[in-house]
Design a protein around this motif. Structure first.
Motif, mmCIF file in Angstrom:
data_model
loop_
_atom_site.group_PDB
_atom_site.id
_atom_site.type_symbol
_atom_site.label_atom_id
_atom_site.label_comp_id
_atom_site.label_asym_id
_atom_site.label_seq_id
_atom_site.Cartn_x
_atom_site.Cartn_y
_atom_site.Cartn_z
ATOM 1 N N ARG A 202 50.697 31.694 44.038
ATOM 2 C CA ARG A 202 49.391 32.148 44.503
ATOM 3 C C ARG A 202 48.871 33.315 43.658
ATOM 4 N N GLN A 203 49.789 34.234 43.324
ATOM 5 C CA GLN A 203 49.379 35.378 42.506
ATOM 6 C C GLN A 203 48.897 34.910 41.130
ATOM 7 N N GLU A 204 49.568 33.923 40.594
ATOM 8 C CA GLU A 204 49.186 33.404 39.282
ATOM 9 C C GLU A 204 47.826 32.706 39.336
ATOM 10 N N LEU A 205 47.597 31.943 40.406
ATOM 11 C CA LEU A 205 46.312 31.275 40.592
ATOM 12 C C LEU A 205 45.174 32.288 40.738
ATOM 13 N N ALA A 206 45.451 33.330 41.534
ATOM 14 C CA ALA A 206 44.436 34.358 41.734
ATOM 15 C C ALA A 206 44.087 35.041 40.420
ATOM 16 N N ALA A 207 45.084 35.322 39.637
ATOM 17 C CA ALA A 207 44.851 35.976 38.349
ATOM 18 C C ALA A 207 44.054 35.081 37.420
ATOM 19 N N SER A 208 44.300 33.814 37.424
ATOM 20 C CA SER A 208 43.595 32.858 36.569
ATOM 21 C C SER A 208 42.115 32.768 36.944
ATOM 22 N N SER A 209 41.795 32.750 38.251
ATOM 23 C CA SER A 209 40.409 32.688 38.719
ATOM 24 C C SER A 209 39.631 33.927 38.316
ATOM 25 N N LEU A 210 40.253 35.079 38.415
ATOM 26 C CA LEU A 210 39.595 36.334 38.057
ATOM 27 C C LEU A 210 39.282 36.382 36.565
ATOM 28 N N ASP A 211 40.192 35.892 35.766
ATOM 29 C CA ASP A 211 39.943 35.854 34.315
ATOM 30 C C ASP A 211 38.746 34.954 33.995
ATOM 31 N N SER A 212 38.644 33.842 34.717
ATOM 32 C CA SER A 212 37.517 32.924 34.483
ATOM 33 C C SER A 212 36.180 33.591 34.808
ATOM 34 N N GLN A 213 36.182 34.363 35.910
ATOM 35 C CA GLN A 213 34.952 35.049 36.301
ATOM 36 C C GLN A 213 34.515 36.060 35.242
ATOM 37 N N PHE A 214 35.439 36.816 34.719
ATOM 38 C CA PHE A 214 35.107 37.798 33.673
ATOM 39 C C PHE A 214 34.632 37.090 32.400
ATOM 40 N N GLU A 215 35.205 35.957 32.100
ATOM 41 C CA GLU A 215 34.766 35.208 30.922
ATOM 42 C C GLU A 215 33.324 34.712 31.115
ATOM 43 N N SER A 216 32.968 34.276 32.331
ATOM 44 C CA SER A 216 31.583 33.839 32.617
ATOM 45 C C SER A 216 30.599 34.998 32.484
ATOM 46 N N LEU A 217 31.054 36.181 32.952
ATOM 47 C CA LEU A 217 30.209 37.374 32.850
ATOM 48 C C LEU A 217 29.963 37.724 31.390
ATOM 49 N N ASP A 218 30.960 37.591 30.575
ATOM 50 C CA ASP A 218 30.806 37.885 29.140
ATOM 51 C C ASP A 218 29.820 36.892 28.497
#
Length: 237
Positions: A202-218
């Motif tokens: 779950r921690q790994e999944l959560a970390a992956s989703s957050l990275d995707s959001q920051f990439e979209s913001l960029d």
């Protein structure tokens, strides 16, 4: 006959091989308990017989001593009567002197009879004394054997209890073997490991989703910058 029976019983019991009896017994402790009871009862019977034999011997010794004393007493009476007869005869009184000599003879006869009774009793006293000595020795051996039996029984009971305690401890240790994967503890440990793995996932999944959001913001920021520059070109900036 009774004395010989006691002799045989003492000899049989004192020669008993305790270790051999224990090897043949299904329950050594019960066997020892029974032997202790048998020895105790036999000793009590033997003590009674020995006491009676000793009592009879003492009566014989008393009678013998009385015969010896009577013989000595009759000897003194014979001497006194003979002396009186000699005194009367010296005085010329032969009639009374003869009477006292007759009394002396009677006393001497009594002395001889007492001496004979004492002498006739001596072999029986010697034999009875030997019997008593052997019976006493046999009783001593029986008491020693009884002490040995009791000590053996107590040792066996203590060893048996120790073995039982060791068995219980070994069983308890075997039932809580944490290295056994089939034990309750092993299964619980495996369950905890699965839960830990799930949390990590779950921690790994959560970390992956957050990275995707920051990439979209960029990406959005970069697009805005492009649009701004395009507007500036059109305005002749």
């Amino acid at each position: 006959m009774a004395k010989q029976s006691i002799f045989g019983r003492i000899a049989q019991l004192t020669k008993a091989n305790i270790n051999a009896l224990l090897d043949q017994a299904e329950d050594p402790q019960l066997m020892l308990d029974q032997l202790v009871r048998d020895y105790t009862n036999s000793i009590a019977e033997a003590e009674s017989a020995v006491a009676q034999t000793i009592g009879n011997l003492r009566l014989l010794e008393q009678d013998h001593a009385e015969d010896i004393a009577n013989a000595a007493d009759w000897g003194r009476k014979a001497q006194a009567a003979s002396g009186k007869a000699d005194e009367l005869r010296s005085a010329g009184n032969t009639v009374d002197a003869d009477k006292f000599d007759s009394l002396a003879k009677v006393a001497l006869g009594k002395q001889l009879a007492s001496e004979k009774e004492a002498k006739d009793a001596e072999p029986s006293i010697a034999s009875q004394t030997d019997v008593v000595d052997k019976l006493k020795s046999g009783l001593t051996s029986m008491r020693q054997k009884l002490d040995q039996l009791k000590g053996k029984r107590d040792e066996l009971v203590a060893r048996s209890k120790t073995v039982q305690a060791q068995t219980q401890v070994a069983d308890a240790l075997g039932s809580i073997d944490v290295l056994d994967p089939t034990s309750e503890i092993g299964r619980f440990e495996e369950k905890v490991r699965r839960e830990e793995a799930k949390v990590l996932g779950r921690q790994e999944l959560a970390a992956s989703s957050l990275d995707s959001q920051f990439e979209s913001l960029d990406d959005l920021t970069e697009q805005t910058e492009i649009e701004a520059r395009l507007a500036a070109l059109k305005n002749g900036a």
